[in-house]
Motif scaffolding. Structure first.
Motif: not given
Length: 509
Positions: A24-27, A358-361, A405-409
């Motif tokens: 999930a983190i990778k995606l 994918l949904h969470q992303r 999380t915000v940084s990755r997004v």
């Protein structure tokens, strides 16, 4: 002291990164192109995953135009540019983790959208899934597949112009030495040694290659590139040669010294400079090596009829995958060994987790983008001067997520807005102190500096100290070194260089 054995019971907490959490983190941090490649790999490896090609599927039950959003509470304590035109994005109006599509039914397909729906009758800010667009039979990639590359163009000329096989081999090696701009890189003496030929012969072949099209190719420096183009136009006289050999003076705007070196007056110098500017300093760019990948926005934004904004996912960037429960049921009945059953269950679990990830992303990207648009409402309405200072922590606090999380997004994710397409990280800018405790966005301050310099006249060039004084009068408390840093980052010359350049333009007129 005698050694004894005993039993002890201890409690401790630890964070365990399960494979599913790692996935999930990778995606989450992948760009849309990287995500598509990752999903393709999963589709190849997992027989229970299928790509959904249906064109009639809706995106997570997108709401109607009359039920797209809920108006924000005017009594909210959050400071926004226009609190009546945006919706508060909280965990209450987002899909919960319990609603994530984890069942294996063939109808339950993740299509990459999320709907923020509320009871308000006056929708002002909404987020919903975008409708998928059809594929073009004649795509851009198909049309570009037959484009002639620079290497092919030069190789064709090499076969025609040079007959000697040895010279052709040397020419092919020199073609390999070209950089993206069309200049010859590397040590030619060393290259001659590697080829086992005299340097004079390599240099003779190089001179032949410099006559190829596009003009200016195979130059070893900017001056040589310009000289080749001027010679082709029969304009490389002694005065022009002196100008080309002293390009550093031209960059500094030292026209007086150039006039002396070239033995010409200001009018002739102005004409020669105009000729130099008409040349191509990077001749190879007229040929495309690789097809440039356009930026495809992950999020789309547009004005709402009620004066707010609609934020939605771009369906073209979201993979559409599903778990094939019919195939699972079919092969389950044929499984006999324990090892086969374990493999099948592991593939099913992996497929379900991919759908969930994918949904969470998508939900997280939409959640962050919604809050960014709400925070930077003044920027979208009035321009960059009104950009609000913003940090990852500000967004993370409002949407109740971690800063990481915000940084990755926001990494490698883009949003298409009425003011252009921006990376999500663009909206995070440092804060510069202002009068009365106010704060200014660093991007807005940079914009003010550029406006001040663009408006200056040739008789009144603004120094960095003067810019500091003008900004402080506008309530921006900034240091001189910060002004210099911002100016250099925008590639704006110093006041001395600008004075010379503008004085030269005045003399030309």
């Amino acid at each position: 002291m005698a050694a004894t054995q005993r039993l002890e019971l201890r409690q401790r907490q630890s964070l365990v990164m399960t494979p599913q959490l790692q996935q999930a983190i990778k995606l989450l941090q992948l760009s849309n192109l990287e995500l598509a490649a990752e999903v393709d790999r999963e589709l190849e490896q997992n027989p229970l995953l299928d790509r959904d090609e249906g064109a009639n599927d809706t995106l997570l039950d997108s709401p109607s135009m009359d039920q797209q959003a809920e108006a924000v509470d005017p009594t909210s304590e959050r400071e926004v540019a226009d609190p009546d035109t945006v919706q508060r994005s909280t965990a209450e109006n987002l899909p919960s983790s319990a609603d994530e599509p984890l069942d294996t039914d063939y109808e339950n397909v993740y299509t990459g959208g999320a709907a923020f729906e509320g009871p308000g009758s006056e929708p002002a800010f909404s987020t919903r899934g975008a409708a998928p667009s059809g594929d073009d039979e004649f795509s851009l990639e198909q049309r570009l597949s037959g484009t002639l590359t620079l290497r092919q163009h030069l190789s064709e000329q090499l076969q025609i112009e040079i007959a000697d096989p040895t010279d052709r081999a040397i020419g092919a090696c020199l073609i390999d030495q070209l950089d993206d701009n069309g200049y010859v890189t590397g040590d030619l003496v060393e290259l001659a040694g590697q080829l086992g030929c005299p340097f004079e012969r390599l240099e003779a072949v190089l001179h032949l290659l410099q006559g190829f099209e596009p003009t200016g190719i195979f130059a070893r420096s900017l001056a040589e590139c310009l000289a080749l183009q001027l010679k082709e136009r029969d304009r490389y006289d002694p005065a022009m040669q002196a100008l080309v050999e002293n390009l550093e003076l031209l960059a500094k705007g030292d026209h007086a010294r150039l006039r002396k070196l070239c033995g010409i007056d200001q009018e002739d110098l102005a004409e020669m400079i105009a000729e130099i500017k008409a040349l191509d300093p990077r001749p190879a760019l007229s040929f495309e090596g690789e097809v440039a990948q356009p930026v495809i926005p992950d999020v789309l934004m547009r004005p709402d009829r009620q004066g707010g904004w609609i934020v939605e996912l771009n369906a073209e960037t979201v993979p559409r995958v599903l778990v094939n429960s019919d195939y699972y049921a079919q092969i389950t009945s044929a499984v006999r060994s324990k090892k086969e059953r374990e493999y099948l269950n592991e593939r099913l679990q992996s497929a379900n987790w991919l759908v969930k990830a994918l949904h969470q992303r998508a939900t997280t990207i939409l959640k962050v983008a919604t809050e960014l648009v709400r925070q930077q409402d003044a920027f979208f309405r009035k321009g960059v001067e009104h950009m609000k200072p913003l940090t990852l922590r500000d967004i993370a606090t409002e949407i109740e997520m971690h800063e990481s999380t915000v940084s990755r997004v926001t990494s490698n994710k883009y949003i298409a807005t009425p003011r252009g397409t921006f990376e999500l990280k663009y909206f995070f800018t440092a804060s510069i102190a202002g009068a009365n405790g106010t704060a200014h966005s660093a991007e807005a301050v940079r914009h003010r500096i550029r406006l001040l310099i663009d408006a200056e006249s040739s008789k009144d060039i603004l120094s960095d100290d003067t810019i500091v004084e003008l900004l402080r009068k506008d309530g921006v408390d900034i240091a001189r070194r910060t002004v210099a840093k911002y100016r250099e980052a925008m590639r704006i010359p110093s006041s001395v260089q600008r004075r010379r350049e503008k004085a030269g333009l005045v003399n030309q007129t």
